[in-house]
Design a protein around this motif. Structure first.
Motif, mmCIF file in Angstrom:
data_model
loop_
_atom_site.group_PDB
_atom_site.id
_atom_site.type_symbol
_atom_site.label_atom_id
_atom_site.label_comp_id
_atom_site.label_asym_id
_atom_site.label_seq_id
_atom_site.Cartn_x
_atom_site.Cartn_y
_atom_site.Cartn_z
ATOM 1 N N GLY A 9 43.989 23.825 36.064
ATOM 2 C CA GLY A 9 44.355 22.799 35.097
ATOM 3 C C GLY A 9 44.889 21.551 35.768
ATOM 4 O O GLY A 9 44.608 20.425 35.350
ATOM 5 N N ALA A 13 43.300 17.905 35.447
ATOM 6 C CA ALA A 13 44.096 16.758 35.015
ATOM 7 C C ALA A 13 44.096 15.663 36.071
ATOM 8 O O ALA A 13 44.049 14.471 35.764
ATOM 9 N N ALA A 418 46.281 12.410 29.904
ATOM 10 C CA ALA A 418 46.036 13.089 31.178
ATOM 11 C C ALA A 418 47.347 13.423 31.874
ATOM 12 O O ALA A 418 47.494 14.487 32.500
ATOM 13 N N GLN A 420 50.246 14.039 30.387
ATOM 14 C CA GLN A 420 50.827 15.178 29.679
ATOM 15 C C GLN A 420 50.122 16.482 30.050
ATOM 16 O O GLN A 420 50.756 17.538 30.196
ATOM 17 N N HIS A 421 48.788 16.395 30.204
ATOM 18 C CA HIS A 421 48.002 17.557 30.617
ATOM 19 C C HIS A 421 48.478 18.045 31.986
ATOM 20 O O HIS A 421 48.670 19.253 32.216
ATOM 21 N N TYR A 422 48.682 17.098 32.893
ATOM 22 C CA TYR A 422 49.145 17.458 34.238
ATOM 23 C C TYR A 422 50.531 18.095 34.173
ATOM 24 O O TYR A 422 50.804 19.134 34.813
ATOM 25 N N ASN A 425 50.457 21.709 32.771
ATOM 26 C CA ASN A 425 49.990 22.694 33.741
ATOM 27 C C ASN A 425 51.035 22.940 34.828
ATOM 28 O O ASN A 425 51.192 24.072 35.309
#
Length: 443
Positions: A9, A13, A418, A420-422, A425
């Motif tokens: 993830g 990201a 992106a 927030q995605h990083y 994870n």
């Protein structure tokens, strides 16, 4: 383990952040096409397939796909800047001499190099379809591309072979008192006019036309029309091919040893030209030999269509001839079909080629090679050549550039997503680490 899943993830990201950052960095790059990260989930499978209770193994980057939607057009003051409004790519060769190494671009920032070739900022040559002649009507060889070289051109001269005159001959004129016609005696003709004509080297010569009123009846009136050519600068006589010797003095029009038979115009009672119906005369007897070594000046056709005979003073309504002197390059024009014209100071123009466009069955399959250019790949399919405005190709706009199709506001939102995605994870890794620490501390 969740570590591996979270790591995939993070990688996804990170890729999304890199792609978004690249889009933002190229927001002002002419012809740039934005990209997006496309992802696919990952499952560990066996011969029995994937169990309904199997947890996913993470995510992978399936593709970084470029979006070839149209960018907005920005107008410039440079008519060598080109933009494609619609489908297609400019076809570029590595150099004017390496024309087999072809790439494709939407960036139309073109300029002339030191040798006069139309190139982009990387020195690659714009490829055009070869013209079949000097005019658009001659067409283009769409199967033959070549670089276009412009600024070394000279406007080539063109010899005059047709003169068009629309005159009004005064119906109140009487038959001249002096006969026969003598161009040195103004009592032997009613009116005269002169036009400059050009030989094959672009040198000027004077063609003088004399009008002599002839017989009249209740229904028609005849006018005899004589033509003489003279070289404007030299008083030396020249020998005519067909009509004896012509002098060349400017003050007094030249005479011939044998007077040529005049052309005859006949007007009806309403003043309209009756004979010849087309208004055209063939003048095979009027020729001079230039001292410069140019081909003989031979005006084969005089066109008097539109001439009249009414009760008004003699007048010349139109006077044109189709010859040109030599000229220098004054400008370049490119129309919406990609035809490149060179304009010259002599009033002439010449077609230099037609911009060669290319499209592909699968545009997203093109190979990215940098410098806002793409190359053919196995996934793109074969290049499909074409012309602007035909066969689904877009129009060409000169004096404009296609801006990047990046929308900054959308990219900034994607940047937040992106990020927030990083972070999410990374939090998965932190949580998994806490669980591992708890397990290891149990005694």
């Amino acid at each position: 383990m969740a570590f591996t899943t979270a790591l995939s993830g993070l990688n996804a990201a990170s890729n999304n952040l890199a792609v978004t950052g690249n889009n933002i960095a190229n927001a002002n790059t002419v012809g740039f096409k934005k990209s997006r990260s496309e992802f696919a989930d990952v499952y560990a499978s066996s011969l029995g397939g994937v169990s309904n209770t199997t947890a996913g193994a993470g995510v992978r980057v399936a593709n970084v796909a470029q979006q070839f939607n149209q960018g907005s057009l920005s107008f410039t003051d440079n008519n060598l800047d080109l933009a494609i409004s619609g489908e297609g790519f400019f076809t570029m060769a590595k150099s004017p001499t390496e024309t087999n190494d072809i790439t494709y671009t939407r960036s139309g920032e073109f300029k002339l190099d030191k040798d006069g070739y139309l190139v982009n900022n990387q020195g690659k040559s714009l490829m055009v379809y070869k013209p079949n002649g000097t005019a658009v009507a001659d067409g283009f060889s769409t199967g033959v591309t070549q670089p276009v070289q412009i600024n070394t051109l000279t406007g080539l001269p063109s010899a005059t072979d047709t003169v068009s005159l629309a005159v009004n001959l005064n119906a109140n004129e009487t038959v001249p008192s002096v006969t026969p016609f003598d161009p040195t005696n103004n009592n032997s003709y009613n009116s005269q006019t002169s036009v400059t004509v050009y030989d094959s080297l672009g040198s000027p010569h004077i063609l003088t036309t004399y009008y002599v009123k002839g017989a009249s009846t209740a229904s028609t009136t005849d006018w005899s029309v004589y033509h003489y050519m003279a070289e404007p600068a030299t008083p030396t006589a020249r020998t005519s091919i067909n009509a004896g010797t012509y002098g060349t003095a400017v003050a007094a029009p030249a005479t011939t040893t044998t007077l040529p038979t005049p052309a005859v115009m006949t007007f009806d009672s309403s003043g309209k030209l009756q004979t010849p119906v087309s208004g055209r005369f063939a003048l095979s007897d009027y020729t001079i030999l230039p001292a410069t070594g140019a081909a003989p000046v031979k005006v084969g056709t005089m066109d008097f269509f539109g001439s009249t005979q009414v009760q008004e003073k003699f007048s010349v309504n139109t006077m044109t001839q189709n010859g040109l002197p030599a000229g220098r390059l004054t400008g370049i024009d490119i129309d919406d079909e990609g035809v490149i014209f060179a304009r010259f100071s002599n009033g002439g123009s010449q077609t230099m080629g037609k911009v060669a466009l290319t499209r592909f069955a699968n545009t997203n399959g093109l190979a990215k090679i940098g410098d806002t250019a793409w190359g053919q790949s196995a996934n793109s399919g074969e290049p499909i050549p074409g012309e602007a405005g035909a066969n689904n190709f877009g129009q060409i706009q000169a004096g404009a550039l296609e801006s990047s199709n990046v929308e900054l506001s959308a990219q900034l939102v994607n940047l937040i997503v992106a990020q927030q995605h990083y972070q999410a994870n990374a939090q998965t890794i932190t949580t998994e680490n806490s669980i591992m620490q708890t397990i290891l501390q149990i005694r």
